[in-house]
Design a protein around this motif. Structure first.
Motif, PDB file in Angstrom:
ATOM      1  N   ILE A  51       0.871  -1.168   0.000  1.00  0.00           N
ATOM      2  CA  ILE A  51       0.000   0.000   0.000  1.00  0.00           C
ATOM      3  C   ILE A  51       0.910   1.221   0.000  1.00  0.00           C
ATOM      4  O   ILE A  51       1.708   1.415   0.930  1.00  0.00           O
ATOM      5  CB  ILE A  51      -0.911   0.029   1.244  1.00  0.00           C
ATOM      6  N   GLU A  52       0.795   2.038  -1.050  1.00  0.00           N
ATOM      7  CA  GLU A  52       1.640   3.232  -1.134  1.00  0.00           C
ATOM      8  C   GLU A  52       1.135   4.273  -0.145  1.00  0.00           C
ATOM      9  O   GLU A  52      -0.039   4.630  -0.134  1.00  0.00           O
ATOM     10  CB  GLU A  52       1.615   3.803  -2.547  1.00  0.00           C
ATOM     11  N   ASN A  58       6.096   2.613   1.628  1.00  0.00           N
ATOM     12  CA  ASN A  58       4.949   1.719   1.473  1.00  0.00           C
ATOM     13  C   ASN A  58       4.746   0.903   2.732  1.00  0.00           C
ATOM     14  O   ASN A  58       5.699   0.649   3.488  1.00  0.00           O
ATOM     15  CB  ASN A  58       5.180   0.706   0.336  1.00  0.00           C
ATOM     16  N   LEU A  59       3.525   0.473   2.943  1.00  0.00           N
ATOM     17  CA  LEU A  59       3.235  -0.568   3.919  1.00  0.00           C
ATOM     18  C   LEU A  59       3.077  -1.852   3.126  1.00  0.00           C
ATOM     19  O   LEU A  59       2.381  -1.868   2.103  1.00  0.00           O
ATOM     20  CB  LEU A  59       1.958  -0.240   4.691  1.00  0.00           C
ATOM     21  N   VAL A  60       3.741  -2.896   3.556  1.00  0.00           N
ATOM     22  CA  VAL A  60       3.754  -4.153   2.809  1.00  0.00           C
ATOM     23  C   VAL A  60       3.468  -5.303   3.757  1.00  0.00           C
ATOM     24  O   VAL A  60       3.411  -5.119   4.974  1.00  0.00           O
ATOM     25  CB  VAL A  60       5.125  -4.374   2.113  1.00  0.00           C
ATOM     26  N   HIS A  61       3.303  -6.474   3.200  1.00  0.00           N
ATOM     27  CA  HIS A  61       3.215  -7.692   4.010  1.00  0.00           C
ATOM     28  C   HIS A  61       4.104  -8.725   3.343  1.00  0.00           C
ATOM     29  O   HIS A  61       3.748  -9.288   2.307  1.00  0.00           O
ATOM     30  CB  HIS A  61       1.778  -8.186   4.108  1.00  0.00           C
ATOM     31  N   VAL A  62       5.274  -8.930   3.934  1.00  0.00           N
ATOM     32  CA  VAL A  62       6.210  -9.929   3.425  1.00  0.00           C
ATOM     33  C   VAL A  62       6.688 -10.787   4.589  1.00  0.00           C
ATOM     34  O   VAL A  62       6.685 -10.351   5.738  1.00  0.00           O
ATOM     35  CB  VAL A  62       7.420  -9.298   2.688  1.00  0.00           C
ATOM     36  N   VAL A 131       9.872 -14.094   9.739  1.00  0.00           N
ATOM     37  CA  VAL A 131       9.598 -12.827  10.400  1.00  0.00           C
ATOM     38  C   VAL A 131       8.675 -12.007   9.498  1.00  0.00           C
ATOM     39  O   VAL A 131       8.915 -11.891   8.296  1.00  0.00           O
ATOM     40  CB  VAL A 131      10.911 -12.068  10.676  1.00  0.00           C
ATOM     41  N   THR A 132       7.624 -11.445  10.074  1.00  0.00           N
ATOM     42  CA  THR A 132       6.710 -10.586   9.330  1.00  0.00           C
ATOM     43  C   THR A 132       7.296  -9.188   9.243  1.00  0.00           C
ATOM     44  O   THR A 132       7.593  -8.566  10.260  1.00  0.00           O
ATOM     45  CB  THR A 132       5.336 -10.527  10.025  1.00  0.00           C
ATOM     46  N   ASP A 133       7.471  -8.706   8.018  1.00  0.00           N
ATOM     47  CA  ASP A 133       7.949  -7.343   7.775  1.00  0.00           C
ATOM     48  C   ASP A 133       6.848  -6.545   7.105  1.00  0.00           C
ATOM     49  O   ASP A 133       6.069  -7.090   6.306  1.00  0.00           O
ATOM     50  CB  ASP A 133       9.200  -7.364   6.886  1.00  0.00           C
ATOM     51  N   PHE A 134       6.771  -5.237   7.430  1.00  0.00           N
ATOM     52  CA  PHE A 134       5.685  -4.436   6.869  1.00  0.00           C
ATOM     53  C   PHE A 134       6.072  -3.007   6.512  1.00  0.00           C
ATOM     54  O   PHE A 134       5.259  -2.267   5.967  1.00  0.00           O
ATOM     55  CB  PHE A 134       4.471  -4.431   7.812  1.00  0.00           C
ATOM     56  N   LEU A 135       7.283  -2.590   6.789  1.00  0.00           N
ATOM     57  CA  LEU A 135       7.727  -1.236   6.461  1.00  0.00           C
ATOM     58  C   LEU A 135       8.667  -1.296   5.259  1.00  0.00           C
ATOM     59  O   LEU A 135       9.626  -2.064   5.256  1.00  0.00           O
ATOM     60  CB  LEU A 135       8.441  -0.609   7.665  1.00  0.00           C
ATOM     61  N   ASP A 136       8.391  -0.488   4.250  1.00  0.00           N
ATOM     62  CA  ASP A 136       9.159  -0.512   3.005  1.00  0.00           C
ATOM     63  C   ASP A 136       9.526   0.918   2.610  1.00  0.00           C
ATOM     64  O   ASP A 136       8.655   1.711   2.259  1.00  0.00           O
ATOM     65  CB  ASP A 136       8.321  -1.168   1.903  1.00  0.00           C
TER      66      ASP A 136
END
Length: 177
Positions: A51-52, A58-62, A131-136
């Motif tokens: 999500i830009e 961005n907020l991401v889900h990886v 590990v859940t990452d969400f900051l891009d």
């Protein structure tokens, strides 16, 4: 005694009387913040999407099965246990040092950030193997590897240790201001 100093007496800050308990509560709070943020972003953003927010963030889900910068992410699975063991080897002694000995406030703060961040990522590795990452953060198509609050805590701790190292080397060389 001035009115201002009376407002900020030792009794105004009861946590100063209990630094170890304060440290434990702060670490638990940071760990909870990390775990809740990971759970919220994992539930809110489909895996692999972004999500830009701005032109550079961005907020991401990886999911990252590796270490920093996805180191060993494609190692075939053995890295899960390896990173769990490394996490325990780091978190347990630092916890012991922060609780068992008289530590300077900045040392205890840095240790708290390491323990909270390391434990947050350790929980993810034990629970799901990644590990859940969400900051891009990105610029002109170049993306810094995605990260999370636990990673931020670890970087803050490293920065604090660098500052402590620089100040102690200045004291040792006699170059104090």
């Amino acid at each position: 005694m001035s009115v201002l100093s009376g407002c900020f007496s030792m009794s105004s800050f009861p946590w100063r009387d209990y630094p170890r308990l304060t440290w434990l509560i702060a670490v638990a709070f940071l760990m909870a913040l990390d775990q809740l943020s990971k759970a919220w972003f994992a539930a809110s953003i489909p895996l692999g999407t972004a999500i830009e927010v701005t032109s550079w963030f961005n907020l991401v889900h990886v999911l990252n099965t590796g270490a920093a910068f996805s180191l060993l992410a494609d190692a075939g699975g053995w890295q899960r246990m390896f990173f769990i063991v490394i996490g325990v080897i780091v978190v347990v002694p630092i916890t012991f040092v922060c609780l068992a000995r008289q530590a300077e406030p900045l040392e205890r703060l840095a240790g708290g950030f390491i323990v909270a961040g390391g434990s947050g990522n350790l929980i993810d590795r034990i629970d799901s193997g990644a590990v859940t990452d969400f900051l891009d953060v990105h610029w002109r198509g170049l993306h810094w590897p995605a990260f999370n609050l636990a990673d931020v805590f670890i970087v803050l701790a490293a920065g604090a240790w660098i500052l402590m190292s620089l100040s102690s080397s200045r004291v040792a060389s006699g170059n104090t201001p």
